[in-house]
Write a protein that holds these residues in place. Structure first.
Motif, PDB file in Angstrom:
ATOM      1  N   PRO A 145      -9.304  -7.933 -37.263  1.00 28.29           N
ATOM      2  CA  PRO A 145      -9.514  -6.436 -37.052  1.00 28.29           C
ATOM      3  C   PRO A 145      -8.951  -5.994 -35.979  1.00 28.29           C
ATOM      4  N   GLU A 146      -9.155  -6.826 -34.677  1.00 31.54           N
ATOM      5  CA  GLU A 146      -8.832  -5.792 -33.370  1.00 31.54           C
ATOM      6  C   GLU A 146      -7.484  -5.586 -33.273  1.00 31.54           C
ATOM      7  N   GLU A 147      -6.585  -6.272 -34.005  1.00 37.04           N
ATOM      8  CA  GLU A 147      -5.071  -6.036 -33.952  1.00 37.04           C
ATOM      9  C   GLU A 147      -4.607  -4.844 -35.140  1.00 37.04           C
ATOM     10  N   ALA A 148      -5.508  -4.471 -36.076  1.00 38.82           N
ATOM     11  CA  ALA A 148      -5.215  -3.452 -36.839  1.00 38.82           C
ATOM     12  C   ALA A 148      -5.633  -1.976 -36.459  1.00 38.82           C
ATOM     13  N   THR A 149      -6.830  -1.948 -35.631  1.00 41.32           N
ATOM     14  CA  THR A 149      -7.120  -0.578 -35.249  1.00 41.32           C
ATOM     15  C   THR A 149      -7.237  -0.692 -34.008  1.00 41.32           C
ATOM     16  N   VAL A 150      -7.170   0.552 -33.264  1.00 44.31           N
ATOM     17  CA  VAL A 150      -7.454   0.692 -31.675  1.00 44.31           C
ATOM     18  C   VAL A 150      -8.505   1.730 -31.613  1.00 44.31           C
TER      19      VAL A 150
END
Length: 205
Positions: free
Chosen positions: A188-193
């Motif tokens: 998830p931390e790679e998909a959204t900022v």
């Protein structure tokens, strides 16, 4: 009486729908008339006790072949002017073929009236099984005497299907391929900022 009426009804509708299939100017209408011809031909098969052939006509020809023709014709951009010009150009060849077919039909009727051909003694192993319907007898014969031939036909069809898929499958260089494993493994931390924009700063592209 009802059998004779049904025979003449189905035969007449089959001939008329076949003629309209050829004479129709719209290809979509031709396919629809062809489907009607298949249905009436299936009715004729039922009258003579060949219900298996009737179901093949409805399921295979109407449900698959004719519907495939219909979708192909509807998706094609047909130029009717060019189609008519091709018809006029090939009209003499069509007349010649029609005369050949008519001569063969007259010859066949004459040979039938002269007396049937004796082709030989039928094999007792292929005689219909007593107490079974037409479809059950075909199934019993197909899965016993001709089992290996039936399986070989299935393998041939499978190879043809795989060959068609391989021939039509193309790798396009201008389209990025989809990496399913990378998408599934994404966290998830790679998909959204998560951003906290300041008031009046606008949007950073």
């Amino acid at each position: 009486m009802i059998q004779a009426f049904a025979f003449y009804l189905f035969a007449t509708l089959t001939i008329l729908s076949g003629a309209v299939t050829i004479l129709s100017r719209n290809p979509v209408h031709s396919v629809l008339w062809l489907i009607l011809a298949f249905f009436n031909a299936a009715g004729l098969m039922i009258l003579i006790g060949a219900e298996f052939i009737a179901m093949l006509l409805v399921i295979v020809y109407v449900g698959a072949v004719a519907v495939l023709f219909l979708f192909v014709v509807m998706m094609l951009n047909i130029d009717f002017a060019e189609l008519r010009s091709g018809f006029i150009k090939n009209f003499p060849l069509g007349i010649a073929l029609a005369l050949v077919f008519l001569a063969e039909l007259v010859m066949g009727v004459g040979a039938f009236k002269a007396g049937g051909l004796v082709l030989g003694t039928p094999d007792p192993a292929t005689a219909p099984i007593a107490g079974l319907s037409n479809t059950a007898a075909i199934g019993a014969l197909l899965y016993s005497r001709y089992l290996f031939l039936f399986e070989a036909a299935g393998i041939v069809l499978l190879v043809a299907m795989i060959g068609a898929i391989v021939l039509t499958h193309r790798q396009r260089g201008d389209v990025r391929s989809q990496n399913i494993s990378r998408q599934v493994a994404r966290r998830p931390e790679e998909a959204t900022v998560n951003l906290k924009p300041e008031v009046g700063k606008g949007v950073t592209l």
